[in-house]
Design a protein around this motif. Structure first.
Motif, short mmCIF file in Angstrom:
data_model
loop_
_atom_site.label_atom_id
_atom_site.label_comp_id
_atom_site.label_asym_id
_atom_site.label_seq_id
_atom_site.Cartn_x
_atom_site.Cartn_y
_atom_site.Cartn_z
N UNK A 331 -17.40 -27.88 -5.22
CA UNK A 331 -18.66 -27.93 -5.97
C UNK A 331 -18.45 -27.53 -7.43
N UNK A 332 -17.64 -26.52 -7.65
CA UNK A 332 -17.35 -26.09 -9.02
C UNK A 332 -16.61 -27.16 -9.79
N UNK A 333 -15.68 -27.82 -9.15
CA UNK A 333 -14.91 -28.87 -9.82
C UNK A 333 -15.80 -30.08 -10.14
N UNK A 334 -16.70 -30.42 -9.20
CA UNK A 334 -17.62 -31.51 -9.47
C UNK A 334 -18.55 -31.19 -10.63
N UNK A 340 -18.17 -32.42 -18.33
CA UNK A 340 -17.25 -33.11 -19.25
C UNK A 340 -17.74 -34.54 -19.52
N UNK A 341 -18.28 -35.21 -18.51
CA UNK A 341 -18.77 -36.57 -18.70
C UNK A 341 -20.01 -36.58 -19.59
#
Length: 343
Positions: A331-334, A340-341
């Motif tokens: 979840x943190x990485x998503x 960033x996007x």
């Protein structure tokens, strides 16, 4: 792949040859194949009175005729197995290609790791030898005195041992790299562009060499270079402390204290994996100690991979907590990628 004969309970007068996937798992080839469902045929091998190739789609209806003797049964069954194997009817080409690709990928990663380790050890041994040689030139004059004192003999002996072990480590690394070259890592990659016969030959050649690699304990031998370098460093440190203690004792005390701190840290980090399965201080030397220690604790020295088994047991104990951490990490990485996007 192993073809073995076993006698089914419903047909005691014949032998059944069963080709299984048990030799395609990680416990034998030490790599994880993709999750592909590859049908492996179940072949009934008649022992006499039949020479027609086995119909793999309807094998249970094939005739099974009792042999006249045990010798006849063995000869006929071996002939039929050889015929099937030579004609590559036991395994499809997809199985051979899957093995070739996955085994090549596994060997490539493994050999790259070994080569990087050997390159580092070879570089360190060369630099270390270049440091020891000038010191030997300085201390050698102590031995030219009539009746050289004991400290001169000790210092030069320690430096000489250190130099010899360091050079021997460099030679050892060169030999290991030659052994890896003799394995011919690209034999599988070249076979992927050839015909089926070349592919099968390459797969068998790789498995033949892989078995020899494990039988002669090459993976463990690859980790001995670090142990040799430790011996060279320890003997050099002893000689250096003895040298400065004779020349100027205060400097000798400082050198001995500094070397003692690093030796103590090395001992702690090497021994700590023996008492904790999640220890990050893993090295070839610490692995050897931990594996021996676990063998002594469990009373099973014959089973390799004691450290890995211990780690798996601990992972199983903490699986719920680990799953929660994995979910939070995903979840943190998503969230990070979405931020960033948006930027």
């Amino acid at each position: 792949m192993r073809n073995f004969l076993q006698q089914p309970s419903n047909t005691p007068e014949c032998w059944r040859m069963e080709v299984t996937r048990d030799r395609l798992d990680s416990s034998h080839f030490d790599y994880s194949p993709p999750n592909t469902a590859i049908p492996i045929p179940r072949v009934v091998v008649p022992l006499s009175g039949w020479s027609t190739p086995v119909n793999q789609l309807d094998v249970d209806q094939q005739p099974c005729i009792a042999p006249k003797s045990n010798d006849e049964a063995l000869q006929i069954s071996e002939a039929n197995v050889s015929t099937l194997t030579n004609e590559s009817e036991l395994l499809s080409k997809d199985v051979w290609r899957t093995y070739a690709k996955d085994a090549y990928h596994y060997d490539k990663i493994r050999f790259e790791f070994w080569n990087r380790r050997l390159d580092i050890q070879l570089l360190f041994a060369g630099i270390f030898s270049a440091i020891v040689i000038p010191l030997i030139a300085e201390t050698y004059v102590f031995l030219t005195e009539p009746g050289p004192p004991g400290y001169a003999i000790r210092i030069n002996m320690m430096f000489a041992i250190s130099l010899v072990v360091s050079i021997a480590t460099a030679v050892y690394c060169l030999h290991c790299k030659q052994w890896l070259d003799g394995y011919d890592l690209d034999v599988l990659r070249r076979s992927l562009t050839g015909d089926t016969r070349d592919l099968i030959t390459a797969c068998r050649t790789r498995q033949y060499r892989y078995r020899a690699l494990e039988r002669y304990q090459i993976p463990r031998i690859m980790g001995l270079g670090a142990l040799f370098l430790y011996i060279a460093i320890i003997t050099f440190s002893i000689g250096l402390v003895d040298f400065f203690c004779h020349m100027y004792p205060p400097i000798g005390i400082i050198v001995a204290s500094t070397a003692g701190v690093f030796v103590l840290l090395h001992i702690i980090t090497s021994v700590q994996p023996c008492f904790s399965p999640d220890s990050p201080f893993k090295s070839p030397f610490s692995y050897l100690l931990a594996n021996s220690w676990r063998g002594a604790v469990t009373g099973n020295f014959s089973t390799p991979g004691q450290v890995e088994l211990w780690e798996l047991e601990d992972i199983s104990k903490w699986k719920e907590s680990l799953d929660d951490d994995i979910q939070r990490w995903v979840l943190s990485d998503m969230s990070r990628k979405q931020r960033n996007m948006s930027i």
